[in-house]
Design a protein around this motif. Sequence first.
Motif, PDB file in Angstrom:
ATOM      1  N   GLY A 131       8.464  -8.607 -11.911  1.00  0.00           N
ATOM      2  CA  GLY A 131       7.857  -8.215 -10.646  1.00  0.00           C
ATOM      3  C   GLY A 131       8.117  -6.784 -10.261  1.00  0.00           C
ATOM      4  N   ALA A 132       8.473  -5.949 -11.247  1.00  0.00           N
ATOM      5  CA  ALA A 132       8.768  -4.538 -10.983  1.00  0.00           C
ATOM      6  C   ALA A 132       8.720  -3.769 -12.293  1.00  0.00           C
ATOM      7  N   GLY A 133       8.446  -2.470 -12.183  1.00  0.00           N
ATOM      8  CA  GLY A 133       8.422  -1.612 -13.359  1.00  0.00           C
ATOM      9  C   GLY A 133       7.319  -0.579 -13.252  1.00  0.00           C
ATOM     10  N   VAL A 134       7.480   0.492 -14.019  1.00  0.00           N
ATOM     11  CA  VAL A 134       6.496   1.580 -14.029  1.00  0.00           C
ATOM     12  C   VAL A 134       6.242   2.013 -15.464  1.00  0.00           C
ATOM     13  N   ILE A 135       4.973   2.215 -15.794  1.00  0.00           N
ATOM     14  CA  ILE A 135       4.587   2.813 -17.063  1.00  0.00           C
ATOM     15  C   ILE A 135       3.866   4.120 -16.758  1.00  0.00           C
ATOM     16  N   ALA A 171      -2.048  -4.013 -12.570  1.00  0.00           N
ATOM     17  CA  ALA A 171      -0.588  -4.072 -12.475  1.00  0.00           C
ATOM     18  C   ALA A 171      -0.037  -4.349 -11.080  1.00  0.00           C
ATOM     19  N   PRO A 172      -0.593  -3.764 -10.000  1.00  0.00           N
ATOM     20  CA  PRO A 172      -0.004  -4.008  -8.676  1.00  0.00           C
ATOM     21  C   PRO A 172       0.001  -5.469  -8.242  1.00  0.00           C
ATOM     22  N   ARG A 173      -0.852  -6.292  -8.822  1.00  0.00           N
ATOM     23  CA  ARG A 173      -0.826  -7.725  -8.503  1.00  0.00           C
ATOM     24  C   ARG A 173       0.517  -8.347  -8.865  1.00  0.00           C
ATOM     25  N   HIS A 174       1.214  -7.699  -9.797  1.00  0.00           N
ATOM     26  CA  HIS A 174       2.486  -8.228 -10.302  1.00  0.00           C
ATOM     27  C   HIS A 174       3.666  -7.333  -9.923  1.00  0.00           C
ATOM     28  N   TYR A 241       2.572   3.747  -4.118  1.00  0.00           N
ATOM     29  CA  TYR A 241       1.188   3.279  -4.060  1.00  0.00           C
ATOM     30  C   TYR A 241       0.350   3.885  -5.180  1.00  0.00           C
ATOM     31  N   LEU A 242       0.998   4.536  -6.115  1.00  0.00           N
ATOM     32  CA  LEU A 242       0.292   5.217  -7.206  1.00  0.00           C
ATOM     33  C   LEU A 242       0.168   4.290  -8.405  1.00  0.00           C
ATOM     34  N   SER A 243      -1.057   3.869  -8.697  1.00  0.00           N
ATOM     35  CA  SER A 243      -1.316   3.060  -9.890  1.00  0.00           C
ATOM     36  C   SER A 243      -2.800   3.146 -10.225  1.00  0.00           C
ATOM     37  N   GLY A 244      -3.098   3.123 -11.516  1.00  0.00           N
ATOM     38  CA  GLY A 244      -4.481   3.200 -11.961  1.00  0.00           C
ATOM     39  C   GLY A 244      -5.065   4.588 -11.889  1.00  0.00           C
ATOM     40  N   THR A 245      -4.251   5.567 -11.540  1.00  0.00           N
ATOM     41  CA  THR A 245      -4.696   6.953 -11.396  1.00  0.00           C
ATOM     42  C   THR A 245      -4.194   7.783 -12.563  1.00  0.00           C
ATOM     43  N   VAL A 246      -5.050   8.685 -13.045  1.00  0.00           N
ATOM     44  CA  VAL A 246      -4.644   9.673 -14.047  1.00  0.00           C
ATOM     45  C   VAL A 246      -4.832  11.047 -13.422  1.00  0.00           C
TER      46      VAL A 246
END
Length: 260
Positions: A131-135, A171-174, A241-246
Amino acid sequence: MDLQLGGKRVLITGASKGIGLACAIAFAREGAEPILVARDDAALSAAAQAIGAQTGRQARAHTLDLAQPGAVERLSQEAGDIDILVNNAGAVPGGSLDQVQDERWRAGWELKVHGYIALARHYYPRMRVAGAGVIANIIGMAGSAPRADYICGAAANASLIAFTRALGGEAPRHGVRVFGVNPSRTRTDRVLTLAKQRAQARWGDESRWQETLSDLPFGRLMEPEEVADMIVFGASPRAGYLSGTVIDLDGGEQYANHPR
């Protein structure tokens, strides 16, 4: 600003020099625990020593060629669980379509494209369960602003941009985040190599490489530390709140010559 990264375990590929090493140093300065991965054992040892000297923190190092079969599984066993994955390893050849032989094309993609995907495929499910982590994927501006004289890299980067956006949307769903950064030309050994390849392809003379680095934003190459700072902030809870952004980190270069 406290980036709230103390004690976080950060796995960084291609970490022996350039942007990867700069990321490792920047994470260590924020109190994180860098885990370095690269192919060159001597360079990796020197990188770990540099991190210790500059930050006072000890970095773990694993000498592995991530393009080889079974490398990801071996790395996982050696490195253990992580909080943050920074995909950075890659050496895609320069040249036009008729200048990049098939074996070089496939080898470049094996390390960068398939390497990024393999590590994400391995660690993302673990992060999802936790339920946590960053790639964080360090990709490259050629994916957003493709050039025919770097066609192998342009296609590789474009695929990783799409991969990052797709995974980062789910990813934010998890409770997980996935984002990317597209650095433009940065002061690294790799930029010099590509500049020589581009000069050879254009004029048949690699000694003219400096001519390929004209009209840079701010009149200079970007520094590896500037890329690292973006990655470290993006991977921190302060960018939660940063996800799915390049992020295109190019000093506005892609728009500089457009008519106004």
